[in-house]
Design an enzyme around this catalytic site. Structure first.
Site, PDB file in Angstrom:
ATOM      1  N   ASP A  25       0.884  -1.465  -0.031  1.00 24.37           N
ATOM      2  CA  ASP A  25      -0.147  -0.137  -0.226  1.00 24.37           C
ATOM      3  C   ASP A  25       0.910   1.138  -0.011  1.00 24.37           C
ATOM      4  OD1 ASP A  25      -2.497  -1.415   0.310  1.00 24.37           O
ATOM      5  OD2 ASP A  25      -1.664  -1.879   2.376  1.00 24.37           O
ATOM      6  N   GLU A 273       1.522  -6.559  -5.825  1.00 27.30           N
ATOM      7  CA  GLU A 273       1.997  -6.334  -6.884  1.00 27.30           C
ATOM      8  C   GLU A 273       3.250  -5.130  -7.209  1.00 27.30           C
ATOM      9  OE1 GLU A 273      -1.953  -2.172  -6.694  1.00 27.30           O
ATOM     10  OE2 GLU A 273      -2.911  -4.519  -5.935  1.00 27.30           O
TER      11      GLU A 273
END
Ligand code: TRH
Length: 370
Positions: A25, A273
């Site tokens: 994040d 990711e």
């Protein structure tokens, strides 16, 4: 002052980030903040736990200021501060909910409100990218949020890729300066390991120790090094490896140095990711340890990614075993196989380079909505 698109003005951005767990994040939010700032924009990054920035971005970035997530008292101060101006753009990263008092401040401005979503190759991404989400309640009732979805096709928001992503990099010099327990020798192939706790890890270590050629496994700090520690214990293997396998732990790198690591290695294990995208830009073969979700939604996500980039069958099988979708055997990382996978990864890289990067697309999107 720099501007990436000829007609776009330089803007003030408020980016909100909550660290749920792991580093992705904050990793994505920092990368976006720094990319915007390097293009001349001004960014306030509001984050509830900025501690990882000490290693991810030890030098900071001119144009980005980092702020604690505003809690009640701080919000009251902002509301009373007549000089405080909400940014031209407010980004709510990964659906983190903006504090209500901040929403109230936004209702007095003409900020563009973006909900930056998670990356996926699934079909819903192109369908949902750029859609409006009317705010139905709370102090910003009547305002509009806009969904912005990163993705792998031109009808999505694209992938983060800084204009200077292909910086000058001397692999030999970089490797010789690595702070590790034993210098790398020229005949060792290099594999980086950034993962959670894959069930197939002991099998991988065993395979590498019995391979035809020597391997140096460069293991990232945190969960990867703890996972390797328990795998070597289970195998009764020395923690530095045995046979053809030598294991070295590496320190936490800055994001830039982490990118260099991926460029330098012959194969990269990545997770989450943000490291996946970096592995794609590195152009080396890789395996993705996708963030596991309780409802197993990550299975579809992985399969969509594999289909999107036309992954070779044996690399798909490697991913299925590595991600616990099927039990072994893990296809061996032979020289011939890695060469074939390298051809695939460089084709995937070329294909994705044809896409406009996320930050450029985001700036254009905001310009349309202002
Ligand atoms: O840490 P992650 O597993 O993050 C995950 C994913 O984002 C996932 O989608 C999300 O739901 C979950 O967190 C909460 O993996 P990821 O995304 O690759 O992020 C790692 C970041 O850490 C990335 O920005 C690269 C950075 N990094 C460094 O800068 N230096 C290092 O030495 C290492 C190992 C990582």
């Amino acid at each position: 002052m720099k501007s990436d698109t000829h007609s776009s003005p330089l803007l003030r951005w408020d980016i909100f980030c909550r660290v749920i767990d792991n580093h992705g994040d904050l990793g994505v939010c920092w990368r976006l903040s720094a990319d915007l700032a390097q293009r001349g924009h001004t960014v306030r990054l509001w984050v509830d736990d900025s501690s990882a920035l000490a290693w991810m971005a030890p030098k900071g970035c001119t144009g980005v200021t980092v702020h604690a997530w505003p809690i009640a008292r701080a919000l009251q101060d902002l509301v009373l501060d007549t000089t405080f101006q909400v940014g031209d753009v407010v980004i709510e990263a990964f659906g983190c909910k903006l504090p209500e008092a901040f929403q109230a401040l936004m209702a007095r401005t003409k900020s563009v409100w973006i909900n930056l979503e998670y990356l996926s190759a699934e079909a819903y991404v192109a369908r949902s990218h750029g859609l409006a989400s009317p705010v139905m309640s709370g102090p910003a009732k009547g305002e509009t949020k806009w969904f912005f979805f990163p993705g792998f096709t031109p009808d999505t928001g694209g992938l983060l890729r800084e204009p200077d992503w292909l910086d000058k990099f001397d692999r030999t010099a970089w490797l010789s300066s690595l702070p590790i327990n034993k210098p790398i020798t020229h005949n060792e192939r290099l594999i980086s390991l950034f993962c959670y706790e894959p069930a197939a890890l002991p099998e991988l270590l065993k395979q590498l120790s019995q391979a035809d050629e020597p391997t140096r496994l460069l293991v990232a700090q945190g969960r990867p090094s703890a996972a390797v520690e328990s795998a070597t214990q289970a195998l009764q293997m020395p923690s530095c490896g045995e046979g053809q396998l030598h294991i070295s732990t590496i320190p936490y790198f800055s994001q830039t140095e982490f990118g260099h690591l991926l460029w330098a290695c012959d194969f990269n294990f990545v997770r989450g990711e943000d490291s996946l995208v970096r592995a794609l830009w590195a152009g080396q073969p890789f395996a993705w340890h996708i963030y596991p979700q309780e409802d197993l939604a990550h299975h579809n996500k992985l399969q969509a990614f594999q289909a999107m980039l036309d992954m070779p069958t044996d690399l798909k099988q490697f991913h299925s075993v590595w991600n616990d979708l099927e039990t072994g055997p893990l296809p061996a990382l032979s020289r011939a196989r890695l060469e074939r996978w390298r051809d695939w990864s460089s084709q995937a890289q070329q294909r994705l380079l044809a896409q406009t990067d996320l930050t450029t697309q985001l700036i254009r999107f905001v310009a349309q909505k202002r």
